[in-house]
Design a protein around this motif. Sequence first.
Motif, mmCIF file in Angstrom:
data_model
loop_
_atom_site.group_PDB
_atom_site.id
_atom_site.type_symbol
_atom_site.label_atom_id
_atom_site.label_comp_id
_atom_site.label_asym_id
_atom_site.label_seq_id
_atom_site.Cartn_x
_atom_site.Cartn_y
_atom_site.Cartn_z
ATOM 1 N N TYR A 1 34.684 36.015 44.663
ATOM 2 C CA TYR A 1 35.529 36.612 45.700
ATOM 3 C C TYR A 1 35.890 38.069 45.474
ATOM 4 C CZ TYR A 1 36.051 31.851 47.431
ATOM 5 O OH TYR A 1 35.793 30.589 47.892
ATOM 6 N N GLU A 2 36.036 38.520 44.252
ATOM 7 C CA GLU A 2 36.508 39.883 44.020
ATOM 8 C C GLU A 2 35.628 40.946 44.680
ATOM 9 O OE1 GLU A 2 39.198 42.711 43.109
ATOM 10 O OE2 GLU A 2 39.457 40.541 43.046
ATOM 11 N N VAL B 1 36.520 40.941 48.421
ATOM 12 C CA VAL B 1 37.823 41.562 48.686
ATOM 13 C C VAL B 1 37.706 43.071 48.572
ATOM 14 C CG1 VAL B 1 40.196 41.806 47.827
ATOM 15 C CG2 VAL B 1 39.145 39.534 47.992
ATOM 16 N N SER C 1 46.496 45.129 53.352
ATOM 17 C CA SER C 1 46.757 45.070 51.916
ATOM 18 C C SER C 1 45.761 44.098 51.291
ATOM 19 C CB SER C 1 48.182 44.574 51.657
ATOM 20 O OG SER C 1 48.300 43.209 52.056
ATOM 21 N N ARG C 2 45.707 44.088 49.994
ATOM 22 C CA ARG C 2 44.858 43.124 49.290
ATOM 23 C C ARG C 2 45.255 41.697 49.690
ATOM 24 N NH1 ARG C 2 41.643 42.199 45.018
ATOM 25 N NH2 ARG C 2 42.012 40.269 43.902
ATOM 26 N N GLU C 3 46.553 41.441 49.770
ATOM 27 C CA GLU C 3 47.034 40.116 50.154
ATOM 28 C C GLU C 3 46.578 39.742 51.568
ATOM 29 O OE1 GLU C 3 51.329 38.391 51.183
ATOM 30 O OE2 GLU C 3 51.121 38.949 49.062
ATOM 31 N N ASP C 4 46.587 40.710 52.483
ATOM 32 C CA ASP C 4 46.107 40.462 53.848
ATOM 33 C C ASP C 4 44.640 40.043 53.833
ATOM 34 O OD1 ASP C 4 48.582 41.262 54.951
ATOM 35 O OD2 ASP C 4 47.896 43.346 55.186
ATOM 36 N N ALA D 1 40.623 33.302 53.424
ATOM 37 C CA ALA D 1 40.983 32.039 52.766
ATOM 38 C C ALA D 1 40.241 30.831 53.330
ATOM 39 C CB ALA D 1 42.492 31.813 52.848
ATOM 40 N N VAL E 1 42.917 38.701 51.294
ATOM 41 C CA VAL E 1 42.799 37.373 50.672
ATOM 42 C C VAL E 1 43.182 36.296 51.682
ATOM 43 C CG1 VAL E 1 43.725 35.860 48.872
ATOM 44 C CG2 VAL E 1 43.056 38.208 48.309
ATOM 45 N N ASP E 2 44.254 36.518 52.428
ATOM 46 C CA ASP E 2 44.668 35.558 53.457
ATOM 47 C C ASP E 2 43.605 35.417 54.539
ATOM 48 O OD1 ASP E 2 47.078 35.003 52.196
ATOM 49 O OD2 ASP E 2 48.274 36.279 53.532
#
Length: 160
Positions: free
Chosen positions: A141-142, A145, A123-126, A132, A128-129
């Motif tokens: 960053y975009e 990602v 996922s997007r959250e994965d 990090a 980003v994590d």
Amino acid sequence: MAKVPVQFTLNGEEKAEFVESGATLLKALRDKMGDMSVKSGCQQGTCGSCSVLIDGEIRLSCLTLAETCSGTVIETTAGLAESGVLHPLQRAFNEGFATQCGFCTPGMLMAAKALLDRNPQPSREDVVDAIAGNICRCTGYEPIVQAILAASRSNSVNAA
């Protein structure tokens, strides 16, 4: 200073070298093995530019003692492309303009590879994590990602 032997597989090739006791993996890779794809940034473990994979796990080579790596498999960005063909992550970074100055790129690529190796459809959250621990001062960053997500959608990333 005492020299200690280290032996490991680097990007598919067996390597053996004597390094100074207490030398970092970053120093061994760059100075002894000529792998300049590993960037030397902060040398304090905060920027992520020196990230490599050791036995599939992301590690900071500036904080890892070379002598602790004997018997391991180490991957750097120098080993991503095969026979001159860019890895899907490298293509996605290029096509998505996910690099500017390029200094963070090796660490970002290795963090992304570690993520996609264990989770091919993050996922997007994965994403980003996963990145990090890497500092980028240029892209915002975009694009990074988005490039990682694009690579995860390509069928070839799972074969690479």
